[in-house]
Design an enzyme around this catalytic site. Structure first.
Site, PDB file in Angstrom:
ATOM      1  N   CYS A  33       0.850  -1.155  -0.105  1.00 42.84           N
ATOM      2  CA  CYS A  33       0.076  -0.122   0.086  1.00 42.84           C
ATOM      3  C   CYS A  33       0.792   1.350  -0.133  1.00 42.84           C
ATOM      4  O   CYS A  33       0.885   1.992  -1.035  1.00 42.84           O
ATOM      5  CB  CYS A  33      -0.820  -0.071   1.139  1.00 42.84           C
ATOM      6  SG  CYS A  33      -2.050  -1.252   1.091  1.00 42.84           S
ATOM      7  N   GLU A  85       4.263   1.385   2.177  1.00 40.43           N
ATOM      8  CA  GLU A  85       5.317   1.225   3.225  1.00 40.43           C
ATOM      9  C   GLU A  85       6.602   1.414   2.245  1.00 40.43           C
ATOM     10  O   GLU A  85       6.985   0.615   1.352  1.00 40.43           O
ATOM     11  CB  GLU A  85       5.321  -0.296   3.752  1.00 40.43           C
ATOM     12  CG  GLU A  85       3.781  -0.544   4.357  1.00 40.43           C
ATOM     13  CD  GLU A  85       2.741  -1.404   3.338  1.00 40.43           C
ATOM     14  OE1 GLU A  85       2.292  -0.793   2.516  1.00 40.43           O
ATOM     15  OE2 GLU A  85       2.724  -2.737   3.435  1.00 40.43           O
TER      16      GLU A  85
END
Length: 842
Positions: A439, A441
């Site tokens: 997502c 990170e």
């Protein structure tokens, strides 16, 4: 002024249109081949070291799993015969799948077809795995109070409890340069340097042998495709397709065994690695990373030497984009709600800096953006790195893609992420060359085992525990922080929340570390580890701490709800004395008079369960909820109704996070610290630290359904706020005000990533002015130290109509959380959450 970039869009080929249509013709299907082959191998290797068993099983699978070349594709390698099908991974867990054999095809989120024959084969396979899975071992390692907190939905580490880890970017560049044969030579050299008298000889030599065996298995798998392509070419009567098949055969004979010599070989080599990493384990978010950097030398060389045109290169990139959507994964029903949209979160990022701090945007950066426009599918999760030297042309092309409504790309701020990674121990050079996983990170490719997305932590649940003195459904789940009726200052209340948070965080850490240890014990991954430094030299898999950088990154969400809740309590109870905590508690228990909640009736719930069990019944949660609801409804007096209506109206008037109000925004910053600061004090079994993320994937919807009413006026069992975004509908002062508010959070301490969702009406980005305004918004937010932005550009009425007539919107892609998905594949509750988001305009 002319641009130094050739940013003239390339053409979309008719081949790509047909490949996409074929991919989505049928419902995804679960296939049994991998599970059957895995189990065959495990039965033959009983008593051997686990790392050798993993390598031998991987080799057995790749030598025997059915393979196929799909019509017209130029890049080959499919994990299943059925397009978008998936294999299963019983070594991690299997009980949930058996329990859902008869429902998985009909469930609302991510349904899969599964044949009766497949059910029969898997049921037989599963008999072997009882007592042998990572999930069973993890549970035995876990503290009882941590397991109890999971049961009560304080947090969920289900992602890695049921599945592999993934969430990594490997050394694609190394494979492209020296091939797997080069890695085998490195492993062999390390093996030759081992002495039987070394203290770690037993583990080290087994690991290195497993690496060699795994890499050889992948070379053999590519050889199977070379033979299949040659066979199909021999039988093909279409001259053009025959030549394509012969080229495919030649590519597969060469790569990934050896270094790539051309762009097409590089594309094929990349794809085998990407596909087979996910065949080895059940992990997702295996992210291609800086594709435009490691692929560019092969592209440029072919282009300069006249062996390829830009349109031909574009078609190859488009083919890879299609293949990325061919990969799939089945999750349990609860997890499917949290990851709805069949997403594998394969994040591919363009732009940014090199290790010397120079911008490295190139022609391939643009081709990647256009590939997403051509294919118009959720994968890859395209991202763009932004800093003060990012070319305006790149951001404009990215904005054009955003304007289509696909929800891509996401935008990331080098000026925040690079120093935050250095603060976690990365060198300046490694931090400058970061990529994004899954997502949102960040990590350094080929050196990191980040354990990103390690758990979802619902920050609203500890707030519920403050009101119930640590009890939930009749059990003591949190700390006893005292009755709220006895609290006389806001500091007392806030301190109670901090204590509940810190206790719940410690339980989350215990659960994550138990699962981490179980993966090292039962599912080490030699193939993955062969492409992550410094596993070969350390003689360890990434699961055992072989990577240079080791982290665990669970994410908190619901910040806006908690901030608005605590701000309302401080204002209404302790500053203006308009309501007491006892009255607040009563209103929450009654869901503000608008339905059922279970905060202060948890004792009643527990007693009802006990009484029904005494009577020999096994009550369902719905049955108990119905009984309690009936009791509560009969107890809702006129006085209660007046209290609920009065308090709800007062809460509506309290200022909310997301509107550029300094007092509220700085308060939200302090609330975020209640999660980010305690977490960083813990360590994991691989010798690394915990680092916080502030994003929900899409778990804010299903976990919100398990959460009672909150003091900000959020009703029970409705979604909580996603990421660092304001509560849906409460950011009423425009997109710039929202960005200003969110930028006041400390994004640097949340080094596992933060997520800001915004939704725009399509008219806001129309014309050149709209694009330039949009780019200016991103620049402004990033100048204020915001970390990430992503957007939906779609009319609310379009989404509503797509709910009613999904057959007319098969290709409608939207941004969910840290990923995009086909809107019609999402659960109704998640669709509703996207529709509710504030629709902005400039």
């Amino acid at each position: 002024m002319s641009s130094k970039f050739n940013n003239n869009p390339t053409a979309k080929s008719e081949r790509i249109t047909r490949l996409v249509e074929n991919l989505y013709r049928n419902m995804p299907e679960i296939e049994p081949a991998r599970a059957v082959l895995l189990t065959e191998s495990y039965k033959e290797t009983e008593g051997e070291p686990i790392i050798m068993r993993r390598a031998k099983a991987f080799a057995h699978i790749l030598a025997n799993i059915p393979i196929t070349i799909r019509d017209e594709e130029l890049i080959v390698g499919s994990s299943t015969l059925a397009p978008r099908g998936c294999q299963t991974f019983p070594e991690f867990s299997y009980e949930w799948l058996e329990a859902e054999f008869d429902t998985i095809e009909k469930r609302s989120a991510d349904p899969f077809y599964i044949s009766e024959e497949t059910k029969k084969q898997l049921a037989e396979v599963h008999k072997y795995w009882k007592g042998k899975t990572t999930s069973e071992l993890a549970l035995s390692y876990m503290a009882p109070e941590a397991a109890r907190a999971i049961e009560h939905n304080i947090f969920t580490p289900g992602n890695y409890f049921y599945n592999g880890v993934g969430h990594v970017t490997v050394q694609y560049d190394k494979v492209l340069e020296i091939g797997l044969e080069g890695i085998i030579r490195e492993a062999a050299a390390e093996l030759a340097g081992c002495s039987v008298g070394d203290g770690d000889y037993a583990r080290r030599h087994c690991f290195l042998e497993a690496v060699i065996m795994s890499c050889a298995a992948v070379i053999g798998y590519a050889g199977r495709y070379a033979a299949l392509a040659a066979k199909e070419a021999q039988e093909c009567t279409d001259a053009e397709r025959k030549q394509e098949l012969l080229q495919i055969a030649s590519n597969c004979e060469r790569v990934p065994a050896k270094g790539a010599r051309s762009f097409q070989e590089a594309c094929q080599s990349f794809w085998f690695i990407q596909q087979l990493l996910q065949m080895e384990s059940s992990g997702h978010s295996i992210s291609p990373g800086r594709f435009d950097q490691y692929m560019y030398p092969y592209y440029k060389k072919d282009l300069d030497e006249g062996r390829i045109t830009r349109d031909q290169a574009q078609e190859l990139v488009d083919c890879i984009w299609v293949k990325l959507n061919d990969l799939n994964k089945a999750r349990d029903a609860a997890s499917a709600e949290g990851f709805a949209g069949y997403s594998l979160f394969q994040n591919l990022i363009v732009g940014g800096q090199d290790e010397d701090g120079r911008d490295v945007t190139n022609d391939l950066s643009f081709l990647c953006i256009w590939a997403s426009a051509h294919v118009f599918l959720p994968q890859p999760s395209l991202s763009v790195r932004v800093w003060n030297c990012t070319p305006h042309e790149l951001l404009v092309e990215a904005a054009r893609l955003t304007r289509t409504g696909i929800g891509l790309p996401a935008y990331y701020n080098d000026e925040v992420i690079i120093p935050s990674l250095m603060n976690r121990g990365l060198t300046l050079e490694d931090a400058r060359t970061y990529n994004i996983i899954g997502c949102v990170e960040p990590q350094k490719a080929g050196k990191t085992e980040g354990w990103h997305d390690a758990a979802f932590f619902n920050m609203c649940r500890p707030l519920e525990l403050v009101f119930s003195n640590g009890r939930d459904k009749g059990e003591q789940v949190g700390l006893q922080t005292g009755a709220v009726e006895d609290m006389t200052t806001f500091d007392q209340f806030f301190d109670a929340y901090k204590k509940q948070m810190e206790y719940c965080i410690s339980l989350l850490v215990n659960a994550d570390n138990a699962i981490d240890t179980a993966h090292a014990d039962r599912c080490p991954l030699p193939f993955l580890s062969s492409m992550v430094d410094d596993c070969l030299k350390r003689g360890k898999t990434v699961q055992e701490g072989g990577a240079v950088y080791n982290f665990t990154g669970p994410q908190g969400f619901g910040i806006a709800n908690v901030a608005d809740s605590l701000f309302a309590i401080r204002k209404l109870v302790f500053e203006e004395n308009k309501v007491t905590l006892a009255e607040y508690k009563r209103a929450l228990a009654l869901n503000f008079g608008k339905g059922f909640d279970s905060i202060t009736v948890s004792e009643m719930t527990g007693e009802i369960i006990k009484e029904l069990q005494k009577a020999g019944q096994k009550p369902s949660e719905a049955q108990v909820a119905g009984i309690v609801k009936g009791i509560v409804d009969t107890q809702l007096s006129d006085k209660d109704r007046q209290l609920c209506e009065k308090l709800y109206d007062m809460i509506e008037e309290v200022p909310k996070f997301g509107n550029d109000l300094e007092e509220v925004d700085l308060f939200a910053r302090e609330v975020a610290y209640t999660y980010t600061r305690p977490l960083q004090n813990y360590r994991n079994p691989r010798g690394g630290t915990f680092q916080a993320g502030l994003y929900p994937v899409s778990a804010n919807v299903p976990l919100g359904a398990q959460t009672g009413a909150t003091p900000d006026g959020r009703l029970a069992h409705t979604p909580v706020a996603d990421g660092v975004s304001p509560t849906a509908g409460k950011d009423v002062n425009g997109p710039t005000a929202t960005a200003n508010s969110v930028s006041k959070l400390d994004h640097g301490i949340a080094s596992n990533g933060t997520l800001l969702n915004q939704k725009f009406h399509p008219s806001a980005l129309s014309g050149d002015e709209g694009l330039n305004n949009f780019v200016a918004l991103i620049r402004s937010y990033f100048d204020q130290k915001g970390s990430h932005m992503q957007f939906n550009v779609v009319d609310k009425n379009t989404l509503i109509d797509a709910q009613k007539h999904p057959e007319n919107y098969k290709h409608l892609v939207v941004r969910v959380a840290g990923y995009s998905a086909l809107f019609t594949t999402l659960s109704r509750s998640l669709q509703d959450d996207i529709i509710r988001r504030t629709e902005q305009g400039f």
